[in-house]
Design a protein around this motif. Structure first.
Motif, PDB file in Angstrom:
ATOM      1  N   LEU A  55      11.789   3.228  -1.171  1.00 30.36           N
ATOM      2  CA  LEU A  55      11.818   1.664  -1.403  1.00 30.36           C
ATOM      3  C   LEU A  55      11.279   0.985   0.008  1.00 30.36           C
ATOM      4  CD1 LEU A  55      12.829  -0.859  -2.897  1.00 30.36           C
ATOM      5  CD2 LEU A  55      15.272  -0.497  -1.918  1.00 30.36           C
ATOM      6  N   VAL A  56      12.053   1.465   1.116  1.00 32.28           N
ATOM      7  CA  VAL A  56      11.770   0.995   2.422  1.00 32.28           C
ATOM      8  C   VAL A  56      10.054   0.905   2.639  1.00 32.28           C
ATOM      9  CG1 VAL A  56      11.671   0.894   4.833  1.00 32.28           C
ATOM     10  CG2 VAL A  56      13.884   1.251   3.604  1.00 32.28           C
ATOM     11  N   ALA A  57       9.360   2.056   2.281  1.00 29.72           N
ATOM     12  CA  ALA A  57       7.916   2.380   2.491  1.00 29.72           C
ATOM     13  C   ALA A  57       7.230   1.338   1.501  1.00 29.72           C
ATOM     14  CB  ALA A  57       7.771   3.793   2.010  1.00 29.72           C
ATOM     15  N   ALA A  58       7.732   1.258   0.327  1.00 31.69           N
ATOM     16  CA  ALA A  58       6.959   0.301  -0.775  1.00 31.69           C
ATOM     17  C   ALA A  58       7.037  -1.050  -0.269  1.00 31.69           C
ATOM     18  CB  ALA A  58       7.508   0.476  -1.928  1.00 31.69           C
ATOM     19  N   VAL A  59       8.266  -1.587   0.219  1.00 32.02           N
ATOM     20  CA  VAL A  59       8.300  -2.905   0.612  1.00 32.02           C
ATOM     21  C   VAL A  59       7.396  -3.208   2.041  1.00 32.02           C
ATOM     22  CG1 VAL A  59       9.958  -4.683   1.414  1.00 32.02           C
ATOM     23  CG2 VAL A  59      10.566  -3.249  -0.527  1.00 32.02           C
ATOM     24  N   LYS A  60       7.611  -2.220   2.855  1.00 32.86           N
ATOM     25  CA  LYS A  60       6.765  -2.454   4.163  1.00 32.86           C
ATOM     26  C   LYS A  60       5.414  -2.604   4.162  1.00 32.86           C
ATOM     27  CE  LYS A  60       6.493  -2.788   8.420  1.00 32.86           C
ATOM     28  NZ  LYS A  60       7.146  -3.859   9.331  1.00 32.86           N
ATOM     29  N   GLN A  61       5.102  -1.819   2.925  1.00 30.05           N
ATOM     30  CA  GLN A  61       3.573  -1.806   2.705  1.00 30.05           C
ATOM     31  C   GLN A  61       3.168  -3.456   1.899  1.00 30.05           C
ATOM     32  OE1 GLN A  61       2.451   1.596   0.132  1.00 30.05           O
ATOM     33  NE2 GLN A  61       2.738   2.830   1.975  1.00 30.05           N
ATOM     34  N   SER A  62       4.038  -4.018   1.559  1.00 30.53           N
ATOM     35  CA  SER A  62       3.696  -5.246   0.719  1.00 30.53           C
ATOM     36  C   SER A  62       4.203  -6.460   1.594  1.00 30.53           C
ATOM     37  CB  SER A  62       4.679  -5.442  -0.711  1.00 30.53           C
ATOM     38  OG  SER A  62       5.879  -5.527  -0.193  1.00 30.53           O
ATOM     39  N   VAL A  63       4.478  -6.302   2.724  1.00 28.67           N
ATOM     40  CA  VAL A  63       4.718  -7.600   3.483  1.00 28.67           C
ATOM     41  C   VAL A  63       4.414  -7.065   4.889  1.00 28.67           C
ATOM     42  CG1 VAL A  63       6.967  -8.199   2.240  1.00 28.67           C
ATOM     43  CG2 VAL A  63       7.456  -6.897   4.116  1.00 28.67           C
ATOM     44  N   SER A  64       4.070  -8.319   5.926  1.00 23.83           N
ATOM     45  CA  SER A  64       3.579  -8.288   7.344  1.00 23.83           C
ATOM     46  C   SER A  64       4.744  -8.570   8.256  1.00 23.83           C
ATOM     47  CB  SER A  64       2.580  -8.964   7.341  1.00 23.83           C
ATOM     48  OG  SER A  64       2.523 -10.282   6.939  1.00 23.83           O
ATOM     49  N   ILE A  65       5.879  -9.196   7.550  1.00 23.70           N
ATOM     50  CA  ILE A  65       7.085  -9.667   8.570  1.00 23.70           C
ATOM     51  C   ILE A  65       7.674  -8.607   8.927  1.00 23.70           C
ATOM     52  CG2 ILE A  65       7.014 -12.023   7.922  1.00 23.70           C
ATOM     53  CD1 ILE A  65       9.332 -11.467   5.819  1.00 23.70           C
ATOM     54  N   PRO A  66       8.584  -8.456   9.967  1.00 24.47           N
ATOM     55  CA  PRO A  66       9.422  -7.423  10.261  1.00 24.47           C
ATOM     56  C   PRO A  66      10.633  -7.083   9.161  1.00 24.47           C
ATOM     57  CG  PRO A  66       9.163  -8.817  12.117  1.00 24.47           C
ATOM     58  CD  PRO A  66       8.535  -9.596  11.142  1.00 24.47           C
TER      59      PRO A  66
END
Length: 152
Positions: A55-66
């Protein structure tokens, strides 16, 4: 003043969709408030932790904010899981989530939420993990954040 949006979700697609919407609405950072009850007796601890990491990997790939990840302390290896979350893209960790524990009224067969405010007694476990987790000793290791209870 920076705005940190806090997100809780159910499906990976929903987490990603709302993470993007919060970023597009102007959030400066995002907190994933993950609360997954591993009630499946056939699901291993490794599988549960993999759900968090994926989940963390998928969300991180979809946003550019911290991206901060708020988790509970109930992992078989909290330190290892924290390391994996950082490796998956978490820019920070929020230690730890307080889970709503509703009461069941057996006379009326109703669920009744019980909101109990935080107290200083709840700081012991987060502070222990803040002391244990290495800060800056590996690539992309964030400064852990301890939960500070609000004034009652």
């Amino acid at each position: 003043m920076p705005i940190i949006a806090s997100l809780n979700g159910v499906s990976q697609g929903g987490w990603i969709r709302y993470a993007r919407l919060m970023q597009d609405a102007g959030a400066d950072a995002l907190e994933l408030n993950i609360y997954f009850i591993a009630a499946d007796l056939d699901m291993s601890g490794e599988e549960v932790e993999k759900q968090y990491v994926d989940l963390v990997a998928a969300v991180k790939q979809s946003v550019s904010i911290p991206l901060a990840v708020k988790v509970g302390p109930y992992f078989s290896s909290t330190g290892y899981t924290a390391k994996r979350l950082v490796q998956a893209g978490a820019d920070g960790l929020v230690l730890f989530n307080r889970f709503l524990q509703p009461d069941i009224d057996i006379e009326n067969l109703e669920v009744s939420p019980r909101l109990v405010l935080s107290s200083q007694n709840e700081l012991l476990v987060p502070l222990r993990w803040v002391a244990i987790l290495p800060v800056g000793s590996m690539p992309r290791w964030p400064s852990p954040a301890a939960s500070i209870p609000p004034a009652a």
